[in-house]
Design an enzyme around this catalytic site. Structure first.
Site, PDB file in Angstrom:
ATOM      1  N   ASN A   1       0.738  -1.105  -0.018  1.00  0.00           N
ATOM      2  CA  ASN A   1      -0.227  -0.139   0.088  1.00  0.00           C
ATOM      3  C   ASN A   1       0.784   1.302   0.066  1.00  0.00           C
ATOM      4  OD1 ASN A   1      -2.548   1.607   0.420  1.00  0.00           O
ATOM      5  ND2 ASN A   1      -1.490   2.100   2.291  1.00  0.00           N
TER       6      ASN A   1
ATOM      7  N   ASN B   1       7.373   3.834  -4.318  1.00  0.00           N
ATOM      8  CA  ASN B   1       6.179   3.369  -5.097  1.00  0.00           C
ATOM      9  C   ASN B   1       6.159   2.143  -5.924  1.00  0.00           C
ATOM     10  OD1 ASN B   1       5.428   5.859  -4.081  1.00  0.00           O
ATOM     11  ND2 ASN B   1       4.595   6.730  -5.822  1.00  0.00           N
TER      12      ASN B   1
ATOM     13  N   SER C   1      -3.318   3.198  -8.957  1.00  0.00           N
ATOM     14  CA  SER C   1      -3.926   4.284  -9.138  1.00  0.00           C
ATOM     15  C   SER C   1      -4.438   4.169 -10.362  1.00  0.00           C
ATOM     16  CB  SER C   1      -3.131   5.697  -8.649  1.00  0.00           C
ATOM     17  OG  SER C   1      -3.607   6.743  -9.379  1.00  0.00           O
TER      18      SER C   1
ATOM     19  N   TYR D   1       5.374   9.641 -10.692  1.00  0.00           N
ATOM     20  CA  TYR D   1       4.160   9.085  -9.827  1.00  0.00           C
ATOM     21  C   TYR D   1       3.496   8.313 -10.834  1.00  0.00           C
ATOM     22  CZ  TYR D   1       0.071   8.450  -7.212  1.00  0.00           C
ATOM     23  OH  TYR D   1      -1.104   7.807  -6.297  1.00  0.00           O
TER      24      TYR D   1
ATOM     25  N   LYS E   1       3.059   3.823 -10.878  1.00  0.00           N
ATOM     26  CA  LYS E   1       1.893   3.365 -10.678  1.00  0.00           C
ATOM     27  C   LYS E   1       1.475   2.305 -12.026  1.00  0.00           C
ATOM     28  CE  LYS E   1       1.038   4.756  -6.713  1.00  0.00           C
ATOM     29  NZ  LYS E   1       0.887   3.950  -5.649  1.00  0.00           N
TER      30      LYS E   1
ATOM     31  N   THR F   1      -7.373  11.689   1.610  1.00  0.00           N
ATOM     32  CA  THR F   1      -6.693  11.114   2.521  1.00  0.00           C
ATOM     33  C   THR F   1      -5.691  12.209   2.600  1.00  0.00           C
ATOM     34  OG1 THR F   1      -4.917  10.321   1.225  1.00  0.00           O
ATOM     35  CG2 THR F   1      -6.991   8.734   1.765  1.00  0.00           C
TER      36      THR F   1
HETATM   37  N1  LIG Z   1      -5.421   9.254  -1.974  1.00  0.00           N
HETATM   38  C1  LIG Z   1      -5.270   9.412  -3.226  1.00  0.00           C
HETATM   39  O1  LIG Z   1      -5.903  10.078  -4.183  1.00  0.00           O
HETATM   40  C2  LIG Z   1      -4.742   8.015  -3.989  1.00  0.00           C
HETATM   41  C3  LIG Z   1      -5.340   7.731  -5.107  1.00  0.00           C
HETATM   42  C4  LIG Z   1      -4.984   6.598  -5.980  1.00  0.00           C
HETATM   43  C5  LIG Z   1      -3.857   5.845  -5.394  1.00  0.00           C
HETATM   44  N2  LIG Z   1      -3.362   6.320  -3.996  1.00  0.00           N
HETATM   45  C6  LIG Z   1      -2.252   5.297  -3.578  1.00  0.00           C
HETATM   46  O2  LIG Z   1      -2.922   4.583  -2.232  1.00  0.00           O
HETATM   47  C7  LIG Z   1      -1.700   4.402  -1.427  1.00  0.00           C
HETATM   48  C8  LIG Z   1      -1.971   4.880   0.011  1.00  0.00           C
HETATM   49  O3  LIG Z   1      -2.125   6.167  -0.007  1.00  0.00           O
HETATM   50  P1  LIG Z   1      -3.334   7.177   0.975  1.00  0.00           P
HETATM   51  O4  LIG Z   1      -4.039   7.816  -0.072  1.00  0.00           O
HETATM   52  O5  LIG Z   1      -3.764   6.321   1.998  1.00  0.00           O
HETATM   53  O6  LIG Z   1      -2.178   8.046   1.518  1.00  0.00           O
HETATM   54  P2  LIG Z   1      -1.394   8.454   2.723  1.00  0.00           P
HETATM   55  O7  LIG Z   1      -0.426   9.463   2.667  1.00  0.00           O
HETATM   56  O8  LIG Z   1      -2.500   8.540   3.792  1.00  0.00           O
HETATM   57  O9  LIG Z   1      -0.913   6.991   3.194  1.00  0.00           O
HETATM   58  C9  LIG Z   1       0.564   6.499   2.563  1.00  0.00           C
HETATM   59  C10 LIG Z   1       1.316   5.636   3.559  1.00  0.00           C
HETATM   60  O10 LIG Z   1       2.336   5.173   2.997  1.00  0.00           O
HETATM   61  C11 LIG Z   1       3.178   5.201   4.022  1.00  0.00           C
HETATM   62  N3  LIG Z   1       4.643   5.210   3.406  1.00  0.00           N
HETATM   63  C12 LIG Z   1       5.081   6.161   2.756  1.00  0.00           C
HETATM   64  N4  LIG Z   1       6.427   6.127   2.713  1.00  0.00           N
HETATM   65  C13 LIG Z   1       6.859   4.823   3.179  1.00  0.00           C
HETATM   66  C14 LIG Z   1       7.993   4.209   3.391  1.00  0.00           C
HETATM   67  N5  LIG Z   1       8.959   4.424   2.889  1.00  0.00           N
HETATM   68  N6  LIG Z   1       7.924   3.070   4.156  1.00  0.00           N
HETATM   69  C15 LIG Z   1       6.696   2.621   4.674  1.00  0.00           C
HETATM   70  N7  LIG Z   1       5.662   3.299   4.562  1.00  0.00           N
HETATM   71  C16 LIG Z   1       5.537   4.401   3.771  1.00  0.00           C
HETATM   72  C17 LIG Z   1       2.880   6.403   4.884  1.00  0.00           C
HETATM   73  O11 LIG Z   1       3.480   6.152   6.343  1.00  0.00           O
HETATM   74  C18 LIG Z   1       1.468   6.343   4.900  1.00  0.00           C
HETATM   75  O12 LIG Z   1       0.913   5.599   6.002  1.00  0.00           O
HETATM   76  C19 LIG Z   1      -0.450   4.800  -2.180  1.00  0.00           C
HETATM   77  O13 LIG Z   1       0.155   3.829  -2.915  1.00  0.00           O
HETATM   78  C20 LIG Z   1      -1.019   6.020  -2.938  1.00  0.00           C
HETATM   79  O14 LIG Z   1      -0.378   6.252  -4.134  1.00  0.00           O
HETATM   80  C21 LIG Z   1      -4.019   7.187  -3.373  1.00  0.00           C
HETATM   81  C1  LIG Z   2      -7.350  10.890 -12.736  1.00  0.00           C
HETATM   82  C2  LIG Z   2      -6.128  10.342 -11.728  1.00  0.00           C
HETATM   83  C3  LIG Z   2      -6.176  10.225 -10.425  1.00  0.00           C
HETATM   84  C4  LIG Z   2      -5.383   9.338  -9.593  1.00  0.00           C
HETATM   85  C5  LIG Z   2      -4.991   9.886  -8.194  1.00  0.00           C
HETATM   86  C6  LIG Z   2      -3.524   9.839  -7.853  1.00  0.00           C
HETATM   87  O1  LIG Z   2      -3.105   8.545  -7.688  1.00  0.00           O
HETATM   88  C7  LIG Z   2      -3.032  10.549  -6.668  1.00  0.00           C
HETATM   89  C8  LIG Z   2      -2.997  11.814  -6.495  1.00  0.00           C
HETATM   90  C9  LIG Z   2      -2.006  12.756  -5.839  1.00  0.00           C
HETATM   91  C10 LIG Z   2      -2.056  14.018  -5.729  1.00  0.00           C
HETATM   92  C11 LIG Z   2      -3.324  14.831  -5.883  1.00  0.00           C
HETATM   93  C12 LIG Z   2      -3.280  15.890  -5.419  1.00  0.00           C
HETATM   94  C13 LIG Z   2      -4.547  16.891  -5.747  1.00  0.00           C
HETATM   95  C14 LIG Z   2      -4.070  18.083  -5.215  1.00  0.00           C
HETATM   96  C15 LIG Z   2      -5.265  19.209  -5.442  1.00  0.00           C
HETATM   97  O2  LIG Z   2      -6.471  18.675  -5.817  1.00  0.00           O
HETATM   98  C16 LIG Z   2      -5.492  19.982  -4.201  1.00  0.00           C
HETATM   99  O3  LIG Z   2      -5.874  21.146  -4.428  1.00  0.00           O
HETATM  100  C17 LIG Z   2      -6.387  19.322  -3.187  1.00  0.00           C
HETATM  101  C18 LIG Z   2      -6.379  20.077  -1.868  1.00  0.00           C
HETATM  102  C19 LIG Z   2      -7.406  19.065  -0.995  1.00  0.00           C
HETATM  103  C20 LIG Z   2      -7.783  19.764   0.250  1.00  0.00           C
HETATM  104  O4  LIG Z   2      -6.670  20.178   1.116  1.00  0.00           O
HETATM  105  O5  LIG Z   2      -8.980  20.095   0.516  1.00  0.00           O
END
Ligand SMILES: NC(=O)c1ccc[n+]([C@@H]2O[C@H](COP(=O)([O-])OP(=O)(O)OC[C@H]3O[C@@H](n4cnc5c(N)ncnc54)[C@H](O)[C@@H]3O)[C@@H](O)[C@H]2O)c1
Ligand SMILES: CCCCC[C@H](O)/C=C/C=C\C=C\C=C\[C@@H](O)[C@@H](O)CCCC(=O)O
Length: 195
Positions: free
Chosen positions: A27, A43, A74, A86, A90, A123
């Site tokens: 994750n 990643n 993602s 990024y 992914k 998140t």
């Molecule tokens: N939030 C989004 O919009 C979104 C969308 C698609 C995919 N994702 C993916 O989902 C996964 C979880 O992300 P999230 O949204 O819960 O964000 P998050 O930042 O809340 O969680 C990320 C977690 O990864 C851990 N982490 C980071 N670097 C690390 C390392 N070197 N070793 C161990 N742990 C580490 C952090 O401690 C954290 O708990 C990620 O892979 C992210 O790319 C997130």
């Molecule tokens: C269509 C592809 C989406 C994939 C999501 C991807 O895995 C992760 C996205 C990573 C970062 C996105 C950042 C977005 C930033 C802005 O939307 C920012 O303005 C959001 C502010 C949110 C807040 O603090 O209220």
């Protein structure tokens, strides 16, 4: 997860305490377009490491009982995304999963491998995104969020995760999670598959 020592120790502790391993979820992930090597390490390289450890401990060829690996990628790993590094990591996780999910590998190790591909989800990842990519790219992401109808919430992603737990006939597939619902991206057969 950026070195072998800690995850190897963690995997072994789980096996020692619970007598085996059934599910691995890779994750951890970050947005880090400026320190891009860190992004690739966390990643992608860490996910390869987690898959290899999961196959080592769960693989039937190693005395394991088989099991399931779910990688977190993602939608950015399927479609174009403003953060290129990024997105590359992914897309790499999607490719890794598809390849590990090939039938001949499952026949040997009995480990199913899938990948979850959510869209923007509210998140800490989002709220911590400032400074992790250019302002221009972050603005592009915000525009994408607005065009897409807003953010997913964690329960939306959990629904996709649970679907992967249940669907044991989709080895290697990617499951896309958006506000429009869940959509599988299967393992399209390559040109070598055609008669
Ligand atoms: N939030 C989004 O919009 C979104 C969308 C698609 C995919 N994702 C993916 O989902 C996964 C979880 O992300 P999230 O949204 O819960 O964000 P998050 O930042 O809340 O969680 C990320 C977690 O990864 C851990 N982490 C980071 N670097 C690390 C390392 N070197 N070793 C161990 N742990 C580490 C952090 O401690 C954290 O708990 C990620 O892979 C992210 O790319 C997130
Ligand atoms: C269509 C592809 C989406 C994939 C999501 C991807 O895995 C992760 C996205 C990573 C970062 C996105 C950042 C977005 C930033 C802005 O939307 C920012 O303005 C959001 C502010 C949110 C807040 O603090 O209220």
């Amino acid at each position: 997860m950026r070195s072998l020592v800690y995850p190897l120790g963690a995997f072994q502790q789980v096996v020692d305490r619970f007598g085996g391993l059934d599910l691995v979820v890779n994750n951890a992930g970050i947005l880090s377009e400026f320190d891009w090597e860190k992004c690739i390490n966390v990643n992608l390289i860490s996910v390869v490491r987690g898959c290899r450890l999961g196959l080592h401990y769960m693989g039937k060829q190693n005395g394991g009982n088989g099991g399931l690996i779910i990688n977190m990628a993602s939608v950015a790993g399927i479609y174009a995304f403003p953060a290129p590094v990024y997105a590359t990591t992914k897309a790499g996780v999607v490719g890794l999963t598809r390849s590990l999910g090939m039938d001949h590998k499952f026949g040997k190790d009995g480990v199913r491998v899938n990948v979850l591909c959510p869209s923007f989800t509210m998140t800490n990842f989002i709220t911590d995104a400032k400074g992790k990519a250019s302002e221009e790219d972050l603005q592009q992401m915000q525009d994408m969020v607005e065009k897409g109808g807003g953010f997913l919430q964690i329960p939306d992603v959990v629904k996709g995760f649970v679907k992967l737990l249940d669907d044991d006939d989709k080895n290697g597939a990617a499951l896309e999670v958006t506000l429009q619902g869940l959509k599988y991206h299967g393992c399209e057969s390559g040109p070598w598959e055609h008669e």
